[in-house]
Structures are given as C-alpha cells and as structure tokens.
Design a protein around this motif. Structure first.
Motif, PDB file in Angstrom:
ATOM      1  N   ILE A 155       9.983   1.498 -14.226  1.00 52.19           N
ATOM      2  CA  ILE A 155       9.355   0.821 -13.088  1.00 52.19           C
ATOM      3  C   ILE A 155       8.921   1.830 -12.040  1.00 52.19           C
ATOM      4  CG2 ILE A 155      10.694  -1.288 -13.475  1.00 52.19           C
ATOM      5  CD1 ILE A 155      12.447  -0.459 -11.079  1.00 52.19           C
ATOM      6  N   LEU A 156       7.935   1.432 -11.270  1.00 53.36           N
ATOM      7  CA  LEU A 156       7.519   2.185 -10.094  1.00 53.36           C
ATOM      8  C   LEU A 156       7.736   1.312  -8.870  1.00 53.36           C
ATOM      9  CD1 LEU A 156       4.141   3.955 -11.034  1.00 53.36           C
ATOM     10  CD2 LEU A 156       6.440   4.933 -10.967  1.00 53.36           C
ATOM     11  N   LYS A 157       8.414   1.882  -7.867  1.00 49.39           N
ATOM     12  CA  LYS A 157       8.610   1.175  -6.608  1.00 49.39           C
ATOM     13  C   LYS A 157       7.786   1.834  -5.511  1.00 49.39           C
ATOM     14  CE  LYS A 157      13.147  -0.991  -7.096  1.00 49.39           C
ATOM     15  NZ  LYS A 157      14.483  -1.167  -6.471  1.00 49.39           N
ATOM     16  N   HIS A 158       7.261   0.995  -4.654  1.00 54.46           N
ATOM     17  CA  HIS A 158       6.515   1.480  -3.501  1.00 54.46           C
ATOM     18  C   HIS A 158       6.985   0.699  -2.288  1.00 54.46           C
ATOM     19  CE1 HIS A 158       2.791   1.836  -0.890  1.00 54.46           C
ATOM     20  NE2 HIS A 158       3.127   3.105  -1.133  1.00 54.46           N
ATOM     21  N   GLU A 159       7.566   1.431  -1.383  1.00 57.52           N
ATOM     22  CA  GLU A 159       8.128   0.816  -0.179  1.00 57.52           C
ATOM     23  C   GLU A 159       9.170  -0.242  -0.549  1.00 57.52           C
ATOM     24  OE1 GLU A 159       4.817  -0.650   2.021  1.00 57.52           O
ATOM     25  OE2 GLU A 159       4.116   1.364   2.594  1.00 57.52           O
ATOM     26  N   GLY A 160       9.992   0.099  -1.554  1.00 55.40           N
ATOM     27  CA  GLY A 160      11.092  -0.763  -1.962  1.00 55.40           C
ATOM     28  C   GLY A 160      10.708  -1.921  -2.846  1.00 55.40           C
ATOM     29  N   ARG A 161       9.429  -2.042  -3.217  1.00 58.02           N
ATOM     30  CA  ARG A 161       8.945  -3.171  -4.022  1.00 58.02           C
ATOM     31  C   ARG A 161       8.383  -2.652  -5.338  1.00 58.02           C
ATOM     32  NH1 ARG A 161       3.842  -5.611  -4.392  1.00 58.02           N
ATOM     33  NH2 ARG A 161       3.076  -4.123  -2.828  1.00 58.02           N
ATOM     34  N   ILE A 162       8.701  -3.353  -6.447  1.00 57.78           N
ATOM     35  CA  ILE A 162       8.167  -2.965  -7.759  1.00 57.78           C
ATOM     36  C   ILE A 162       6.669  -3.258  -7.793  1.00 57.78           C
ATOM     37  CG2 ILE A 162       8.231  -3.392 -10.245  1.00 57.78           C
ATOM     38  CD1 ILE A 162      11.164  -4.080  -9.990  1.00 57.78           C
ATOM     39  N   VAL A 163       5.869  -2.218  -8.078  1.00 57.99           N
ATOM     40  CA  VAL A 163       4.411  -2.387  -8.130  1.00 57.99           C
ATOM     41  C   VAL A 163       3.848  -2.125  -9.523  1.00 57.99           C
ATOM     42  CG1 VAL A 163       4.090  -1.853  -5.682  1.00 57.99           C
ATOM     43  CG2 VAL A 163       4.057   0.009  -7.378  1.00 57.99           C
ATOM     44  N   ALA A 164       4.658  -1.593 -10.415  1.00 60.40           N
ATOM     45  CA  ALA A 164       4.196  -1.341 -11.786  1.00 60.40           C
ATOM     46  C   ALA A 164       5.414  -1.203 -12.692  1.00 60.40           C
ATOM     47  CB  ALA A 164       3.348  -0.075 -11.849  1.00 60.40           C
ATOM     48  N   SER A 201       0.537  -4.124 -10.103  1.00 57.95           N
ATOM     49  CA  SER A 201      -0.018  -5.010  -9.085  1.00 57.95           C
ATOM     50  C   SER A 201      -1.377  -4.503  -8.632  1.00 57.95           C
ATOM     51  CB  SER A 201       0.912  -5.089  -7.870  1.00 57.95           C
ATOM     52  OG  SER A 201       2.172  -5.620  -8.222  1.00 57.95           O
ATOM     53  N   PRO A 202      -2.286  -5.411  -8.258  1.00 59.81           N
ATOM     54  CA  PRO A 202      -3.603  -4.974  -7.781  1.00 59.81           C
ATOM     55  C   PRO A 202      -3.519  -4.049  -6.566  1.00 59.81           C
ATOM     56  CG  PRO A 202      -3.612  -7.322  -8.275  1.00 59.81           C
ATOM     57  CD  PRO A 202      -2.186  -6.873  -8.360  1.00 59.81           C
ATOM     58  N   ASP A 203      -2.425  -4.165  -5.781  1.00 58.69           N
ATOM     59  CA  ASP A 203      -2.301  -3.336  -4.577  1.00 58.69           C
ATOM     60  C   ASP A 203      -1.485  -2.063  -4.817  1.00 58.69           C
ATOM     61  OD1 ASP A 203       0.106  -4.559  -4.988  1.00 58.69           O
ATOM     62  OD2 ASP A 203       0.393  -5.196  -2.905  1.00 58.69           O
ATOM     63  N   ALA A 204      -1.202  -1.744  -6.096  1.00 57.47           N
ATOM     64  CA  ALA A 204      -0.464  -0.514  -6.393  1.00 57.47           C
ATOM     65  C   ALA A 204      -1.319   0.690  -6.021  1.00 57.47           C
ATOM     66  CB  ALA A 204      -0.100  -0.459  -7.870  1.00 57.47           C
ATOM     67  N   PRO A 205      -0.686   1.764  -5.561  1.00 55.52           N
ATOM     68  CA  PRO A 205      -1.460   2.972  -5.205  1.00 55.52           C
ATOM     69  C   PRO A 205      -2.295   3.454  -6.386  1.00 55.52           C
ATOM     70  CG  PRO A 205       0.793   3.151  -4.411  1.00 55.52           C
ATOM     71  CD  PRO A 205       0.746   1.920  -5.265  1.00 55.52           C
ATOM     72  N   ARG A 206      -3.427   4.024  -6.085  1.00 54.99           N
ATOM     73  CA  ARG A 206      -4.322   4.518  -7.129  1.00 54.99           C
ATOM     74  C   ARG A 206      -3.627   5.632  -7.928  1.00 54.99           C
ATOM     75  NH1 ARG A 206     -10.427   6.927  -6.069  1.00 54.99           N
ATOM     76  NH2 ARG A 206     -10.989   7.170  -8.284  1.00 54.99           N
ATOM     77  N   ARG A 211       0.011  13.253  -5.867  1.00 54.15           N
ATOM     78  CA  ARG A 211      -0.502  12.187  -5.013  1.00 54.15           C
ATOM     79  C   ARG A 211       0.460  11.005  -5.005  1.00 54.15           C
ATOM     80  NH1 ARG A 211      -6.533   9.427  -5.404  1.00 54.15           N
ATOM     81  NH2 ARG A 211      -6.148   7.763  -3.868  1.00 54.15           N
ATOM     82  N   GLY A 212       1.019  10.675  -6.173  1.00 56.39           N
ATOM     83  CA  GLY A 212       1.981   9.587  -6.238  1.00 56.39           C
ATOM     84  C   GLY A 212       3.221   9.878  -5.410  1.00 56.39           C
TER      85      GLY A 212
END
Length: 869
Positions: A728-737, A758-763, A670-671
């Motif tokens: 780190i985890l990036k989502h759409e080029g932005r660090i989210v975790a 981040s609160p908006d990081a993917p589940r 899923r990730g």
C-alpha cells in the motif's frame, strides 16, 4: 466475481443465433470435408470413364511385365528427389537466419515429405512434422511458420516455372493431350514466366514487392536462384520416377515433365489427400492416347508404391533403428534419435493409413487363381469367406486407431499390435497374400521396437474423430467402391450376388466386404458427429483449492496464485503433483498459463486436458503459455501463436544507480518529497484495511469507467485479497494506492495482480510503489519480479511474418482507442525488464481467432464487459 454458469448461458445464447454465416463458421471443417469427398467422387467417376476399355487382369499383367531395371531406376531417382527435398528446409532455415545440423534438418525434411506425400491432410502433414521436430530443436513458432511458408512458396513458384519452361519447349507435343492449342499454351507460359521474372528482378536485393494491397519481402536473387535449382532437380527426378516405369517410347521426357508438373499442381490445388485420384486422372487423360491405359495404370500403381510408400518405410526403419540404440553412442545419432522420437508417431499413423487402404482394397480385388486353388485344398470355404470380410473391417478399424497412434496413445499402440497380428494371419488365410503379410509384419515389428513412444494413458474409444479423419474414412470407402466397379465392370449386378458363396465367387466376396466397410464407416462417422457432449465443467471444490494452493506454494510461478480467485475449474494430473486451471466460454476450454507443477508432469496433464476438452465437444486452448512448454503442445498437435511479451526484472541486479535509472530515481525521489509512505501488509493484517482498499478500488473503477475482470486477472474479492500480502501507499495517513502481491513459499518470483489507485493520488505513485516493492522483495531474497504481459508486444513486423503476427502488429500500432498497448509497454519498460514471449496455443484453421475471442469474453465477462474495458 464472474460465474461459470453465466458464461455458459451466454455461450448457449450465442450458439442459438441463426443465419447462414454462423452456420458456415460453425461447420466450415465439416463442409470442407464434404467438398473434398465430392471432388474425390467426381475424379473417381472421371477415371472410371477414362478406363472404360481396360480390364483389371491387363493392369496386373502390365505390373508383372515391368522390368526390375525400371524399378531400380525409379528407386534411384526417388532417392535423388528426396535428397533435393531436404535442401528446401536448408534454404528456409537460412532465410530465417537459423542454423541447425544438416543431419537433423535432413531427417525432419525427409520424414515431412514422406508423410505429406503419402497422407497429405492436416493432422498428418509436413507442417505437423516440422512443427514437432523444429520446436524441439529450439525454433520459435513464428520461425517454424515462416519455414513452412517458405517451403510451400518455393515449391509452388518452382513448380510453375518448371512447367512453363517445359511448355515453351514442347508445347506442340502437349497441345493434343490437353485440348489447348500450342500457341495458347506457350502464351500462358510466357505470361506466367514474365510475372515470375518481374517479381524476381524487383526483389533481387531482398526488396519489398507490392501486389495490390499485399506487400511481400521476397528472397534475394541468390536465394531464389538456389531454390529454383532445387525445385528443378526435385521435379525432374520425381517425374523420372514415373517416366521410367511407363512403356518405352510413350512420350518424350520434356513433354512428360510438363504433364507431370500440371498433374502435381492440380493435385495440390485440389486439397485432396495426396492428390489421390486427381493426379491419376490427369496422367491417364493425357497419356491414354499415347500408350495402353492398362500399362499407364500399372506404372501409376508402382509410382505410388515407390515414391510414396517406400520413403515412408525407409524413414520408419531409420527411426526404429535409432530407437533400438544401435548407434546411440554417437552424439549425432543421439540427437537424431531425440528428433526421430517426436516424428515417429506421425510416421506410424501414416503407415497405418496405408495398410488400412491395402487391407480394404485387397478385399475388393480378386485373389490369384493359383492361390485360390491352394486354399481350396487346405482351408474350408467359410473360413476363407470370414477371413476376407474380417480383414476389410480390420482395415477400417486401423484408420480409427491411426489417429491414436499420431497422438501417442498407449491404447492405440495395443490396438495396432492386435490388428496387425490378426490381419497378418487373415491375409494368409484369405488369399496367401505374402506381400500384404510382409507389410503387416514390418508394421508389427516396428511397433514392438518403439513401444516406449506410446505412453499416453487415454481411452482410444473415447476419442471423437475430427473432420480430417472422417474424410480419410470417406476416401477409403470411395476408393474401394471405384476399384470394385473397375475390377468387376463386366459382372452384371443382381441381388443373388450377395448370397453366392463359392471359391470362385470373387465379386460377391468383394461386395460383402465393401458393404461391411461402408456400414462400419458410416456408424463411426455418425457417432463422432452426433454423440452428445458431456456435462458442463464443474467449479473447483474447497478440497481442490487446498490441493492446488499446496502445489502453488511449492513452485516458483507467482501468477499461479490466481487459482485462489476460485473462478476457475481445476484439473489435476493422475499423480496429483500438477494441475491446470481453466474456464469455458462458448466452445473453448481455456487453460490459463502452463500447467502448475513439476515439468515432468506436464506432458500427460496437457494431453489429459486436450482430450477431455474434445470429449466435451470443445476446442482446447492454452492462454499465456511460456516457450518451455511449446514442445509438449506441439506433440499434442497444437500450434502456438504469439500473444505478446511478459516483462521480468532480475532482482539480483536491480539497483537504481546509473544513467538508465535516472527517470525512475526521479519518480521515487518525487514520491518521497510528496510524502508517500510504502508499507507491505501481511495477509493476517489485510482484513483490517479492507474498507480503505475497497474505497480506493471503487474510485479507480469509477474513474476509468471499468468493471471487474476475471480469469486471467483478479477481482476485488475480500476472500482473495486476504490470502497474500498487499503493498500500500499512504499519503497524509490515507491509503491512496495498493497492489496485492503474489508470492510463493519458494521465494523465487514475485508479481502483482490488482493495481488500484485513487484519482487524487500523487502523480507517479505507481512508479514509486513498484520500485519500493522490488526493493522489498529483493531484500526478502526473491530473485525476479514478474511485471505481467504487454499484449501484442513483440509481434514481428517483417513482411514475411505469419498473418497472425502482422495483424497483431497492425492492431498494436493503431489500436490505442481500444487499449493502451504502447502505454502499458512503456510503463513496464521503465524497469528495464527482460522480455519473454507468451503464446496462445490452439489447433489450426480459424481456431486461434475463435479461441482468442472466447478468451477475451471470458476475461471481460462478455461483450459488454469487453466494450466497457
């Protein structure tokens, strides 16, 4: 980052809070010691009144008149009693479903009872012996606690049952001695027996029994019956030891058994060390009308020597015999020798207390006339007077040194050798006391044969005596005072007695000896209670940090990297190969984890930390320690209490294939579909992403209404983060975790500290991060991954579990509003880890509870930080 100065200021504010309840909590051990001394004084006054018509010479004559046949019979029944006592431990181990060789169990049990019967107070007790021995033999702290509880309960219930059955048979004989009618004695016995019988029937198959709000799982009928038989044999044999020493025809054996059980029970309930004075008062009060009191007192003295001192001497002989390797070639003997080495210091400390009592009492009792006549011909009076006075002071010093022996101090060993040699010489000079000299010679030889056991290089004079040891000093002084009054009750007191110096002036000599002991004991007690604590602990210097980090890099303990936070003080071992990181809150010095460094450097470093904490007037605490260090903490007299379980993943077998990994594989897939990108940033490149990491961290703290922690957890500190890799985890080029990765140069274990998203990081982002990080570390050659501890996890739910475990289990089940206990364990369980217990180590009493509270406040930064999570 929380500062040590703010912690100490808060602790000082807490200590300044008034009220009688805080006063009682702070001083409960000292108040308990005072209560014990008051009780001893009351029983001393009672026995002094009961022996009003008895002369000291009559007691000595009664002792001399005891036949060797009676003494031999008493020794034989002592052996039978101690043989029965070993089966208490056998039954207890069977109950907790642990199997150990009988030879190890028998040695442990015999030593435990030899020490407990003779000393009978906290630091020198059967529980301390069992904890030291059984922890070395592989039992967990919870199992040892259950063994001790089982043994205590089995003896207590058996004692009550045997006493009640005896009262039913011979109530009319016991009634005149107790002042209670035979009918009421039998009624009380029947009520107690009925309660025991109902409980036994209800638990015949190991069922749980509820008594009010208390629920217990008692042993099944077979176990209960076996333990009752063991108790009956033990009590019958030990009662017979005293019975055969009494004048023939004093009382019938069944009636005496009932009286003996009552005396033992009152001695136990009084909490007076070894029931000293309490047991004697009951026996004299009940038998004084049936026999000459001087004969009863003589029998009691012999009973104490045969049933209490003799087993102690035999235990020391056995252990010293193994120590000199007379039987070391045999595997069983080798095992016994290892176990004996753990118990020997407590045995020596107990014998030191016995010898101290002997030296002081001999100084307040008369010297036989023939010995005085001999001394008058060869030794000048000033030397006799000086030897008499100095011997009593050596007895006092031996009490102080005994504590060091229990703690295996090399200084205590040297002090004991010097004291024993000097006291041996003085015993001959002051009274030609051959028996006293023989005991001291035995002690001296045993010490010399066991030199290697006393290797802790701590200062004997830097030790502060704890309340139980101060109580021992008080018992010594009270006992000497009562004996002095008893021996010289016909001597009219006058001030001139202090200045009489003659060979025949025994009373003045005893008065001066008692005065010296009392003044010395008072000075030691005042110094121990009033001496100021040393200065506050200092934070780690830059040089200390460099040394500690170098040690961490050579070890396989990834969590040790928390030393890089710089919020903890550091204590290095004498050789500089290991260190302990620690902090202070209120009266607790709290060490984080086991010592960091080679295992052979742990024992001395653990001891160094404990003694330094105590020298500062604080309690030593070890937080989140592993099972492999428990034996070292037990050797120092501390107890372990389960905190939870640590989750550890075997990376050599980590592979997300198969049915049990289906859920985690789904999260990873899923990730990937959500476009998560996993990257490990090396320390040199972490500085460049710190602003993004700070934004994620601030959002996480704000979303969870949390604040930064310290001590056992890292905080978002740039200087700390740049020392280790960051996943780190990036989502759409932005660090989210992100999670900072803790590793060492040994490449054995990896773990994480800060975990922020981040609160908006993917589940499921954190599941994805952990799975990818484990794959990354496996590829780098790491063998295991430390997922951290799940607090209160693994606490025993058995009704026979210690109170600590049952309270922790209850909080784990119903404390979700305070902390996500179950959720944290469920998250870690996704990775199918191996769960390992972690412990809080502290001394007994309320110390574990206070230590846990202090550790919680230290981590949270105070009450406000704990409430705000």
């Amino acid at each position: 980052m929380a500062s040590s100065s703010s912690h100490e200021k808060k602790a000082q504010d807490d200590e300044a809070t008034g009220g009688w309840r805080p006063f009682l909590r702070r001083n409960q051990r000292h108040l308990a010691a005072i209560a014990t001394l008051v009780m001893i004084a009351l029983f001393g006054a009672a026995i002094f009144q009961l022996t009003a018509e008895v002369q000291y010479d009559d007691v000595v004559s009664a002792l001399a008149a005891t036949s060797w046949r009676s003494v031999a019979a008493a020794v034989l029944f002592t052996g039978v009693s101690f043989l029965a006592l070993t089966f208490y431990d056998v039954g207890a181990l069977d109950y907790v479903k642990r199997k150990l060789p009988y030879a190890d169990v028998a040695l442990t049990a015999a030593c435990a009872y030899a020490v407990g019967n003779t000393a009978g107070f906290g630091p020198l007790s059967g529980g301390a012996i069992r904890y030291r021995s059984y922890s070395r033999l592989g039992l967990e702290p919870e199992e040892i606690a259950r063994v001790i509880a089982f043994v205590t309960l089995a003896f207590g219930l058996g004692l009550a049952a045997v006493a009640c059955l005896s009262l039913l048979a011979v109530g009319e004989y016991v009634a005149p001695l107790t002042g209670i009618g035979a009918f009421w004695l039998r009624t009380i016995a029947l009520v107690v027996l009925a309660g025991l019988l109902v409980t036994l029937v209800a638990a015949r198959s190991g069922h749980e029994v509820s008594i009010g709000r208390l629920t217990l799982r008692l042993p099944d009928s077979a176990t209960s019956s076996r333990q009752f038989l063991i108790t009956a044999v033990d009590l019958a044999a030990s009662a017979t030891v005293l019975y055969v020493l009494l004048p023939a025809g004093t009382i019938g054996w069944p009636a005496f058994l009932a009286i003996y059980c009552v005396a033992v029970g009152l001695g136990v309930l009084s909490h007076v060390p070894a029931g000293l004075g309490v047991f004697e008062t009951v026996i004299v009060a009940t038998l004084g009308h049936a026999a000459d009191v001087d004969a009863v007192l003589g029998a009691l003295v012999l009973y104490r020597v045969i049933y209490h001192v003799l087993p102690l001497l035999i235990a020391i002989v056995v252990i010293v015999g193994m120590e000199v390797r007379q039987l070391a070639g045999h595997p069983v003997a080798s095992s016994l020798r290892r176990a004996g080495g753990r118990m020997a210091p407590l045995l020596f400390a107990t014998l030191a207390l016995v010898l101290a009592l002997m030296l002081v009492l001999s100084s307040v009792t008369p010297t036989p006339d023939e010995n005085l006549a001999f001394l008058a011909n060869y030794v000048p009076l000033p030397i006799v007077e000086g030897a008499h006075f100095l011997a009593s002071l050596l007895g006092l010093v031996l009490v102080i040194v005994a504590r060091g022996l229990a703690l295996r101090l090399d200084g205590a060993w040297w002090g004991s050798v010097v004291i024993a040699a000097a006291a041996l010489l003085l015993s001959l000079v002051k009274a030609v006391a051959l028996g006293e000299a023989g005991m001291l010679a035995f002690f001296l030889v045993a010490l010399l044969a066991s030199r290697r056991l006393f290797i802790r290089p701590a200062s004997l004079f830097g030790q502060a005596l704890t309340p139980p040891w101060l109580t021992a000093l008080g018992v010594l002084c009270f006992g000497a005072f009562v004996v002095l009054l008893f021996v010289y009750r016909d001597v009219e007191y006058s001030h001139e007695l202090w200045w009489q110096f003659e060979f025949s002036a025994e009373a003045p000599r005893g008065l001066r000896a008692l005065l010296g002991v009392t003044i010395g004991a008072s000075a030691v007690a005042i110094w121990s209670l009033m001496r100021p604590a040393t200065s506050a602990i200092a934070p780690a210097s830059d040089e200390d940090m460099e040394r500690a980090i170098a040690i961490v890099e050579a070890q396989d303990m990834s969590d040790a990297n928390l030393v890089r936070m710089g919020d903890k003080s550091i204590m290095f071992s004498a050789d500089g190969r290991a260190f302990i990181m620690y902090g202070r809150w209120a009266r607790s010095w709290i060490a984080l984890f086991d010592p960091v460094g080679p295992l052979d450097a742990w024992p001395d470093l653990v001891w160094q930390f404990i003694e330094t904490a105590r020298a500062n007037g604080c309690r030593p605490v070890f937080y989140q320690v592993s099972p492999r260090g428990l034996a070292h903490y037990a050797d120092a007299g501390l107890r372990a209490f389960r905190l939870g379980e640590l989750a550890e993943v075997d990376l050599t077998r980590f592979d997300m294939k198969g049915g049990k990994w289906a859920t985690l594989r789904h999260q990873v897939s899923r990730g990937q579909r959500d476009g998560l990108e996993f990257i490990v940033v090396e320390p040199a490149d972490v500085s460049a992403i710190l602003p993004e990491l700070a934004a994620v961290s601030d959002a996480w703290l704000d979303h969870h209404s949390a604040r930064e922690k310290s001590f056992s957890l890292g905080a978002f500190d740039p200087e700390y983060l740049v020392t280790q890799p960051v996943a780190i985890l990036k989502h759409e080029g932005r660090i989210v975790a992100f999670a900072n990765v803790l590793v060492t140069a040994a490449r054995e274990e990896g773990s994480v500290d800060l975990m922020r998203f981040s609160p908006d990081a993917p589940r499921g982002a954190m599941d994805f991060l952990f799975a990818r990080l484990m794959e990354h570390l496996k590829a780098q050659g790491y063998r295991r991954f430390n997922l951290g501890m799940a607090p209160l996890s693994g606490m025993s739910s058995r009704r026979t579990a210690p109170v600590w475990d049952r309270a922790g289990r209850t909080f784990y089940e119903h404390g979700e509003r305070f902390y996500n206990f179950k959720g944290l364990r469920a998250f870690k369980s996704k990775f199918h880890p191996h769960w390992q217990p972690r412990y809080l180590v502290a001394s007994g009493g309320l110390n574990p509870i206070l230590a846990l509270m202090d550790a919680t406040f230290l981590i949270g930064g105070g009450l406000k930080g704990v409430i705000k999570k």
